[in-house]
Design an enzyme around this catalytic site. Sequence first.
Site, PDB file in Angstrom:
ATOM      1  N   ASP A   3       5.750   4.880   4.967  1.00 34.18           N
ATOM      2  CA  ASP A   3       6.755   3.662   5.711  1.00 34.18           C
ATOM      3  C   ASP A   3       7.006   2.354   4.483  1.00 34.18           C
ATOM      4  OD1 ASP A   3       3.808   3.390   6.689  1.00 34.18           O
ATOM      5  OD2 ASP A   3       4.619   2.249   8.409  1.00 34.18           O
ATOM      6  N   HIS A   4       6.293   2.128   4.001  1.00 37.00           N
ATOM      7  CA  HIS A   4       5.949   1.467   3.339  1.00 37.00           C
ATOM      8  C   HIS A   4       6.744   1.642   1.379  1.00 37.00           C
ATOM      9  CE1 HIS A   4       3.314  -1.879   5.605  1.00 37.00           C
ATOM     10  NE2 HIS A   4       3.004  -0.814   6.087  1.00 37.00           N
TER      11      HIS A   4
ATOM     12  N   HIS B 191       5.722  -5.560  11.716  1.00 38.23           N
ATOM     13  CA  HIS B 191       5.334  -3.955  11.652  1.00 38.23           C
ATOM     14  C   HIS B 191       4.553  -3.938  13.174  1.00 38.23           C
ATOM     15  CE1 HIS B 191       2.329  -1.099  10.623  1.00 38.23           C
ATOM     16  NE2 HIS B 191       3.169  -0.809   9.603  1.00 38.23           N
TER      17      HIS B 191
ATOM     18  N   HIS C 174       1.057  -1.104  -0.004  1.00 42.75           N
ATOM     19  CA  HIS C 174       0.072  -0.390   0.211  1.00 42.75           C
ATOM     20  C   HIS C 174       0.715   1.266   0.027  1.00 42.75           C
ATOM     21  CE1 HIS C 174       1.007  -0.466   4.089  1.00 42.75           C
ATOM     22  NE2 HIS C 174       0.094   0.722   3.883  1.00 42.75           N
TER      23      HIS C 174
ATOM     24  N   ASP D 232      -0.889  -4.427   5.485  1.00 44.75           N
ATOM     25  CA  ASP D 232      -1.952  -3.337   7.002  1.00 44.75           C
ATOM     26  C   ASP D 232      -2.922  -4.290   6.791  1.00 44.75           C
ATOM     27  OD1 ASP D 232       0.949  -2.040   6.927  1.00 44.75           O
ATOM     28  OD2 ASP D 232       0.504  -0.499   7.259  1.00 44.75           O
TER      29      ASP D 232
END
EC number: 3.1.26.11
Length: 305
Positions: free
Chosen positions: A67-68, A269, A63, A211
């Site tokens: 942070d990804h 995570h 996504h 997530d």
Amino acid sequence: MELEFLGTGSGVPSKIRNVSSIALKMLQERDEVWLFDCGEATQHQLLSSTIKPRKISKIFITHMHGDHIFGLPGLLSSRSFQNGTESIQIFGPKGLKKFLETSLETSHTRLKYDIEFVELNEGMIFEDEHLSVSCFTLIHGVPSYGFVIQERDSIGHLLPEKLKEKGIHPGPIYQEIKKQEVTVLPDGTHVHRDEVTGPPIKGRKIVICGDTKPTKDIVQQAKDADVLVHEATFTNKDLQLAEDYNHSSSHEVVRLASLANVSQLLLTHLSSRYNQSDLEQELNQLKSIFHSVQYAYDSFKYEVK
């Protein structure tokens, strides 16, 4: 196949956990590394591993949260400087192509290789003679995806006793017999492969989720997986926070894994609000629900058997 966790934190990096990135190393199977998410400083994490950026052939983004994805421009640039000339495929949600092209253009970055962008939609997104990758939607407030990596079944092991019964002695002929359905020996004898091999070897299945809140679809997609990698941003005492921020709590995830009958659950995570003793205490509780569970940490490796 081996999973190596390059970043296991959530939201922002901490002193002990970088933000999200996981490498699937398939060096023996296909001399490739696939990357799942690429948070800020992922290329720094690679410096502490044996992974060569030029070996990364595919990147899958779950996504579009920072942070990804914030590590992608830097990694792609460094790959170009480090003898990376082979093209790369990047799979991700709508908007990823624009983000990368804008980042590279405004920073005057010129890559020595081509990028093929594949915008994610539910279903099969890649397959060849060795394995397939499909994706499915999750619930996170923004489009978020999980990936199912399914290795194809392979031919069973040769049975030496069966070969000896046919007067076939060890040698190069063994490999010839395994490679083709029917082998004709010098004396004209026909050897059918299925008569001298054991049952097919079941292909390995890995499920990596972005997530998400817990969903019934995860149970279906992860059914009988060898490994399920799932976020567990919050522990059970912060269940309401998980609900409020469209994440999962650790207890919710182990229940999903149990229902899906996965062989191993790896949790990642993780919120920086928890210290090591918090996680050890939580893990003891989780094992009472589902024994094959482990918290991943940066540089943690897991061989998929």
